[in-house]
Design an enzyme around this catalytic site. Structure first.
Site, PDB file in Angstrom:
ATOM      1  N   GLY A 149      29.398  33.907  37.330  1.00 21.16           N
ATOM      2  CA  GLY A 149      30.748  34.392  37.066  1.00 21.16           C
ATOM      3  C   GLY A 149      30.732  35.857  36.667  1.00 21.16           C
ATOM      4  O   GLY A 149      29.680  36.416  36.302  1.00 21.16           O
ATOM      5  N   CYS A 150      31.895  36.470  36.721  1.00 20.22           N
ATOM      6  CA  CYS A 150      31.994  37.901  36.447  1.00 20.22           C
ATOM      7  C   CYS A 150      31.723  38.197  34.969  1.00 20.22           C
ATOM      8  O   CYS A 150      30.920  39.055  34.624  1.00 20.22           O
ATOM      9  CB  CYS A 150      33.366  38.423  36.860  1.00 20.22           C
ATOM     10  SG  CYS A 150      34.755  37.464  36.245  1.00 20.22           S
TER      11      CYS A 150
END
Lengths: 346, 346, 346, 346
Positions: A149-150
């Site tokens: 994920g970011c």
């Protein structure tokens, strides 16, 4: 190297297309969308005019798609990617899968099921967590990569050297992260409506964001013991960029030089991690549109805490760029291929 | 009620003028500027056309200014306000002084001198720290008010109920604050240059921001013991607004209901504090151009921490609005006078 | 191909560096700055870290610089470039000069001197106006190229087919242009101060902007007769992008199809001009960070006017990108070299 | 003075509520919404907390609403307002109606029906076009006011003195307008999605925007003859503000002084029109959140054109503010009541 992208109409999918347009080795074969099959890419994303003559296809062609592709990027909502992964690997056992969603990120399926509220249906998959800088050698051998994920990419890169080298008290980790609005996707809702977001900042999902267990599992793995963190995401009035401000108490006897050494030995040879050093201030704009993660750290002598700060472009190092970086590693080509552009500033 | 503003060309000064234009009781007498004496207000701030026919004067008129004013707002850089305060009170012993800078904020002058690097030259002044909600009765009697900083207002309002009621471990307080760019003033520098700030976020002054000792002194006073905090300011690409995200470990045995009760009993009757309750998410835009502070709090059961979040407009509740609120209290008129406008949204 | 950049610390200079970092043929030799000689590029522009180990040099080295360079890009204020051009061509007669400022843009030196208020000191220079799509063959042979202004590039590309094919009344041309703030440069002034520009739009220099005579000279050349236009620039709260909305009365008998044909025959084979067709709406963001110019046109039957609209990134097609495009043409390599990246969206 | 607002959940409705909260005479009685009846105002618009305890009601109560209200503001989509107007005036013949939409703006119903594609069902209504500065005396006597559109308010105020005094060639009028995104409302669509709009500008509806015939009818009325204009709207990445740049050819013999005189005699005594004079540059931010229209004009001697520029806040002078201004006039109270606040800057 034939690539297909399954679920390409979100911002991460569009960013994959943007970056792959400059990739010297990759050839994009199929681009799918269940919502807009039959539409030309350039009608959905006019900025890609000149780069993609293709039209979106539907996934009903998965048989053909999997047979003719060397690698599939998946940009589907969680719960759907593992179905595609299961079928595609059955059709083409040597195919590589890089999932930009959460389905293949967790070693502990129970944690996935608890936070994502769906059963995991591809438990037998052998997967690698694709934070390239930490898991490069496993990525090289992987068939299926769960692309991070970011928020997690930014946060783990900032904290890994501290946790791995046992320099901080693991019970004191607090991550206060600030993200641009593309992180919320292209789907319409009032929370992404221009006039609502502009000149405004807010926190959301305090104590409940799904990137929390992902960070905990990876940092816990580095620490060799389970840990629990606070992770607070904030929405910033800008499209791209994540800044992650991470706090932890120093263990007794830990000196600033030990902290410096931990970062340098971890990332000194990493092209995509730019160390700003002790006292350095990452700025999201300096990483915009690029695959770089800028990192700085600070020691507060008064409180005996370390504050580590990282900046990335959430759509690149936080999604599409790292996915391509992983692909490059998996296919044993120069890791920078297609990713070696300078950030767009200002 | 005759008002003079000393040093009115910064953003806080302009905001005082904007708000005082709707104040039913106040009459603005003198408006000074050393950099642009003789210039019409509306030439510097065209938005104020129709409201101020006045021309800026120089402080050489302090004798006259102090004699003819009931209250002086000071918007000068630190180090200069105490000079004005000393002289003005000598000229007019009943005059009220409200300083928007740091000179009169500290009880402990040594702390002021250490962080601000100038000697304190008005130590005999009897001053009150003007966080109205906490010190209303002292403000009412005060001759000189040190108006709080923007970050400190947001942070202290969020943390006061927790600290005062001994609900949290005082060694674990971390404040991660996000501010709009007007906080950096109207002075020109690359850090406030449009194209540099736009679509970007960064931290600055980690461990060294001057609002740190101010927060520590006030919270320490509420706690009855000294404390040390982490305070990290961030620059957000918007002109107005501060969001303060505050973390602290709950003491053993503290329940969510005790936290709720602390906020409700502290602020339940406060007009300018709007409680969003447990689980509430303040949004800076909801307070824009107004004197409100929106407050929400969260309990993370996994980490046993409370996360309190506050939002204000840094130029209003964080500066000019609170200054007027203090003036209203000092002159015993309705505290909301001139401040009872709804926020401008969106 | 050895390149030097004279005056590289402005935004156009930084953009040259960004783009040249991906140019397969060019090698950057010297980078000069009179304001910050001796400073590392990455200290001034941290986003360029990893791409430029160089340090800025001073122009006192012009002898060496000119002798060792195949091409010089000049990013100096007007009046200074022609001095460099004159000396550099004297030192190295085969050197190529591409000036991003105004010194070499005008055929009529009197017009230059009238609008720029300095004498022209390099009148004997043989120069070509570097709007590549219009002057490609001359650029190929040129020794000195005057690279067009940002507004002029957008405006001329939109109007050229109409003017050249005598489809519009030349006395009725009105250009209403909207530009991002990087057009005003990196120099500090209140007009580029973040909080002043944000959420605001204004016109400036009505009737007096220096791009006016540049547009008139080039369009006049295409028309075969002198013409006078209205050009109104506006400042838009964004860093990059220009939208040029151009109005003109159709000549009697001109049909929509004749307009379409004019655009298609002019630009149908141009890679960097993307025709959106009649009824098309260019969007600056679709061109961001790229060398594309997007073009659409509209016929208003009620008023018998054509409205042509163009969008570019002012720092790329409006400055550094077109400069590189010209260099590619001058050196007879693929015109797209170093410029074939997809725009960064969103 | 009892006020009801029919259709209050859009941005114009919210702005009415914001402004009426400070109106000394008005009392808000009913606030309706068909989409969210039963919801508290503060749940939809939290910034209004402390100002409106009310809950939205449904229009099924129109009988009661009309009987108990002195004035109704209508914020419904076109086609719906005239139904409410017809019924409400039947129920309460002395009621005043101020419609913020288009239904009551046109004298020529055929034009309305052609551009809005619905039959006009309240043709017998006696209505006044509520551009207060132009029609004040008629507004005073009106029962039903068609409140002008945002673009039209800005554009007509800029052009009225020129047209009325026959200073310009009526066939040459071109209006190039730039609007913030709130003009597109709170409804969700990709065109108002934060990441799509940010750092971007575009034109839309060239030759077809519905404010075109409205401007033409009003200016035609002032000119005493029919006229046709070009009107081009643009979307600017900011929530509030309209800048209207208006071009027209001067008639032979018209001097700059005659232009100055036309503006001064028209607006010299108007509180809400602030004349910046010849050479003046309106800035939308200087009018933000206020009912002011700032006006400047320029003479281009080279092209013999006048360029008139106006700036307003589209939600205030372009909608809710002017509606209240009209109400004040209709009820014979000070026109500035509730509207005399200084703009919020920066």
């Amino acid at each position: 190297m034939k690539i297909s992208i399954v679920g390409a109409t979100g911002y991460a999918g569009a960013e994959l297309l943007r970056l792959l347009a400059s990739h010297q080795v990759a050839e994009v074969k199929y681009i799918t969308s269940e919502s807009q099959p039959g539409t030309a890419i350039a009608d959905i994303y006019p900025h890609l005019t000149r780069f993609y003559p293709q039209t979106l296809t539907s996934l009903v062609d998965l048989e053909k798609l999997a047979a003719e592709s060397d690698v599939i990027f998946i940009g589907l909502p969680h719960g759907h990617a593992m179905e595609v992964g299961r079928k595609a690997t059955a059709i083409n056992p040597t195919i590589k899968i890089i999932d930009l969603g959460a389905d293949y990120r967790f070693k502990n399926h129970a944690v996935y099921e608890e936070w994502y509220k769906v059963p995991h249906t591809h438990r037998e998959a052998k997967t690698v967590y694709g934070l390239t800088e930490l898991n490069r050698s496993q990525v090289r051998e992987a068939g299926i990569v769960g692309n991070p994920g970011c928020y997690t990419t930014a946060s783990i890169l900032a904290l890994a050297p501290l946790v791995k080298n046992k320099l901080v008290d693991l019970t004191t980790i607090i991550i206060d992260a600030k993200s641009g609005v593309t992180g919320a996707g292209r789907g319409l809702n009032l929370g992404s409506h221009f006039s609502e977001v502009f000149e405004s900042v807010k926190a959301y999902n305090v104590g409940g964001h799904r990137h929390t267990p992902e960070i905990e599992e990876v940092l816990g793995g580095l620490a060799g013991e389970e840990l629990t963190i606070n992770f607070t995401p904030h929405l910033i009035p800008m499209p791209r960029g994540i800044l992650s401000t991470c706090y932890a108490n120093l263990k007794a006897g830990v000196t600033p030089e030990m902290i410096d050494e931990a970062y340098t030995s971890q990332y000194g040879n990493e092209y995509f991690v730019r160390l700003l050093g002790r006292g350095g201030y990452p700025v999201t704009k300096n990483t915009r549109s690029s695959n770089f993660c800028d990192l700085g750290w600070h020691i507060d002598k008064r409180t005996k805490r370390v504050i580590a700060i990282s900046a990335i472009d959430n759509l690149v190092k936080g999604a599409a760029g790292q996915a391509i970086q992983n692909m490059n590693v998996m296919f044993n080509i120069d890791e920078k291929t297609g990713l070696d552009n300078a950030p767009v500033y200002p």
